[in-house]
Design an enzyme around this catalytic site. Structure first.
Site, PDB file in Angstrom:
ATOM      1  N   ARG A 230     -18.389 -15.749  -9.280  1.00  0.00           N
ATOM      2  CA  ARG A 230     -17.977 -16.900 -10.101  1.00  0.00           C
ATOM      3  C   ARG A 230     -19.194 -17.528 -10.769  1.00  0.00           C
ATOM      4  O   ARG A 230     -19.102 -18.125 -11.833  1.00  0.00           O
ATOM      5  CB  ARG A 230     -17.218 -17.955  -9.281  1.00  0.00           C
ATOM      6  CG  ARG A 230     -16.948 -19.241 -10.103  1.00  0.00           C
ATOM      7  CD  ARG A 230     -15.845 -20.117  -9.559  1.00  0.00           C
ATOM      8  NE  ARG A 230     -15.897 -20.305  -8.131  1.00  0.00           N
ATOM      9  CZ  ARG A 230     -16.816 -21.061  -7.499  1.00  0.00           C
ATOM     10  NH1 ARG A 230     -17.763 -21.685  -8.180  1.00  0.00           N
ATOM     11  NH2 ARG A 230     -16.786 -21.165  -6.201  1.00  0.00           N
TER      12      ARG A 230
ATOM     13  N   TYR B 180      -6.602 -22.458 -34.715  1.00  0.00           N
ATOM     14  CA  TYR B 180      -5.782 -21.675 -33.791  1.00  0.00           C
ATOM     15  C   TYR B 180      -4.772 -22.603 -33.098  1.00  0.00           C
ATOM     16  O   TYR B 180      -5.141 -23.704 -32.665  1.00  0.00           O
ATOM     17  CB  TYR B 180      -6.716 -21.019 -32.771  1.00  0.00           C
ATOM     18  CG  TYR B 180      -6.011 -20.218 -31.722  1.00  0.00           C
ATOM     19  CD1 TYR B 180      -5.332 -19.043 -32.050  1.00  0.00           C
ATOM     20  CD2 TYR B 180      -6.010 -20.612 -30.388  1.00  0.00           C
ATOM     21  CE1 TYR B 180      -4.681 -18.301 -31.089  1.00  0.00           C
ATOM     22  CE2 TYR B 180      -5.358 -19.873 -29.418  1.00  0.00           C
ATOM     23  CZ  TYR B 180      -4.694 -18.724 -29.779  1.00  0.00           C
ATOM     24  OH  TYR B 180      -4.055 -17.996 -28.818  1.00  0.00           O
TER      25      TYR B 180
ATOM     26  N   ASP C   1     -16.050 -21.740 -34.402  1.00  0.00           N
ATOM     27  CA  ASP C   1     -15.238 -20.645 -33.873  1.00  0.00           C
ATOM     28  C   ASP C   1     -15.382 -19.472 -34.854  1.00  0.00           C
ATOM     29  O   ASP C   1     -14.891 -19.522 -35.981  1.00  0.00           O
ATOM     30  CB  ASP C   1     -13.778 -21.099 -33.747  1.00  0.00           C
ATOM     31  CG  ASP C   1     -12.896 -20.055 -33.062  1.00  0.00           C
ATOM     32  OD1 ASP C   1     -13.195 -18.857 -33.173  1.00  0.00           O
ATOM     33  OD2 ASP C   1     -11.888 -20.457 -32.432  1.00  0.00           O
TER      34      ASP C   1
ATOM     35  N   LYS D  29     -10.050 -10.753 -29.505  1.00  0.00           N
ATOM     36  CA  LYS D  29      -9.670 -10.273 -30.828  1.00  0.00           C
ATOM     37  C   LYS D  29     -10.584  -9.121 -31.270  1.00  0.00           C
ATOM     38  O   LYS D  29     -10.540  -8.071 -30.687  1.00  0.00           O
ATOM     39  CB  LYS D  29      -9.670 -11.444 -31.812  1.00  0.00           C
ATOM     40  CG  LYS D  29      -8.988 -12.721 -31.255  1.00  0.00           C
ATOM     41  CD  LYS D  29      -7.499 -12.560 -30.983  1.00  0.00           C
ATOM     42  CE  LYS D  29      -6.890 -13.651 -30.109  1.00  0.00           C
ATOM     43  NZ  LYS D  29      -7.125 -15.027 -30.543  1.00  0.00           N
TER      44      LYS D  29
END
Ligand SMILES: *Cc1c(COP(=O)(O)O)cnc(C)c1O
Length: 394
Positions: free
Chosen positions: A59, A112, A184, A209
């Site tokens: 983690r 988005y 972004d 993507k």
């Protein structure tokens, strides 16, 4: 070993450091391990105290994750990167790192759908305000900034209308106001646009993507300056834990090898499909930054090296015609997401952007007859023939 004078496509294939130095493996190992053994008690203590570099627990850090972060930082020309289990985890961690309760940030309104939903549903619960404005007008951004504004967030090209925002202009405002600019870069990828070189402080990606590119991985990445990334890594990222898995990190590393060739194909196909659609009698209008009729074509040229594979188009008619087109396509896949090898078609008003109210939809230009197309890497004639038959059947 790697020559920095090489061009992007070469660097994407060869990476920043070449193969694995221990074994010579050209594909990096997948360290599918949650935990890492200490050599002795002192070693464990030193790792925790940060006196020695190494791995403790996945983690916190995993070697395959590190390999991905190094390559993404390299390709975006940033100092460091941090990978996440999703683009949304990357965005949320970025917001939580830059803001405290009572702070706000200014965001472009055309974004988005999931980002908009995060603003609306989650941030108000922790007292952070997202001020969505029409970022096509830089004055609107500047007017929304006050003494509690911590950063500007933009997405360009923007979802789902494929409008373009002036990155240099936003960077200039951010610098003048002493706040940060977050971009972004999901649609353009570092192959076509490098926001850090245009003045941005942080770049975020939905690596789901184009970076992954094959529709098989959900992941996110943030790239920025070393101290900023360290604050994020040692703070919210580590304690909240929206981490990437080693296997998904490996899939993205594999995706990077073909990023340039895939983008070349997405882009040439995108241009031809955009031209085809703009002359089609059943199409009202097309938004693709490579077309000279795109209102921000010149701006796109000044900050992108090419225009990618995302197109928005408006069919003649309304909601019914849009739905009929969606039901008539045979090759194009009806699906959300984008940047896959397959051509994906979606009706934003009823799906990806249904978190917007009707009024907000209107404000940001999402009409009921608008279709978003993620042009794939198939033979362009097949995509064109499919769209043509579907438009005629509509
Ligand atoms: C998909 C997407 C996101 C969200 O990323 P996930 O990987 O789905 O969490 C954010 N921004 C843009 C532009 C996207 O396309």
């Amino acid at each position: 070993m790697v020559k920095k004078t090489w061009r992007f496509a070469t660097l994407a294939v060869h990476g920043s450091e070449g193969g694995d130095p221990v074994t010579g493996a050209i594909s990096p190992p997948i360290y599918q391990s949650s935990t890492f053994a200490f050599k002795n008690s002192q070693h464990g203590a030193d790792l925790f105290a940060g006196k020695e570099k190494g791995f403790i627990y996945s983690r916190i850090l995993n070697p395959t994750q590190v390999a991905l972060e190094r390559e993404m930082a390299f390709l975006e020309e940033g100092e460091d990167a941090l990978a996440f289990g999703s683009g949304m985890a990357a965005e949320f961690t970025t917001i939580m790192t830059l803001c405290r309760t009572g702070d706000n940030f200014v965001s472009s309104g055309t974004i988005y759908g999931g980002t908009h939903a995060l603003y609306q549903k989650v941030l108000p619960r922790i007292g952070i305000e997202a001020r969505e404005v029409d970022a096509g007008d830089l004055n609107k951004i500047e007017e929304a900034i006050d003494e509690r504004t911590r950063f500007i967030f933009i997405e360009t090209p923007a979802n789902p209308t494929i409008s373009i925002i002036d990155v240099r202009g936003c960077a200039e405002i951010a610098r003048r106001k002493g706040i940060k600019l977050v971009v972004d870069n999901t649609f353009a990828t570092p192959y076509y646009q490098k926001p850090l070189l245009l003045g941005a402080d942080l770049v975020v990606h939905s690596a789901t993507k184009y970076i992954g590119g094959h529709g098989d991985t959900v992941a996110g990445i943030v790239i920025g300056a070393k101290d900023q990334m360290l604050e994020m890594r040692k703070g919210i990222a580590q304690e909240v834990g929206g981490i990437i898995s080693p296997f998904n990190a490996w899939l993205l590393l594999r995706g990077l090898k073909t990023l340039a060739v895939r983008m070349d194909r997405h882009c040439t196909n995108g241009m031809r499909i955009a031209q085809f659609l703009s002359f089609h009698p059943k199409v009202e209008r097309v938004s693709y930054p490579g077309l000279r009729i795109h209102p921000q074509h010149e701006l796109a040229k000044s900050q992108m090296s090419d225009f990618g594979g995302m197109i928005a188009f408006w069919v003649k008619g309304g909601l019914e015609e849009g739905k009929r087109l969606m039901d008539a396509v045979k090759l194009c896949t009806l699906a959300v997401s984008l940047g896959d090898c397959d051509t994906l078609i979606v009706h934003p008003a009823s799906t990806t952007h249904s978190s917007y109210s009707l009024e907000d939809m209107k404000k940001v230009g999402i009409d009921p007859n608008m279709i978003r197309l993620s042009v794939g890497i198939e033979d362009v004639h097949d995509i064109m023939e499919d769209l043509d038959q579907a438009l005629r059947a509509m």
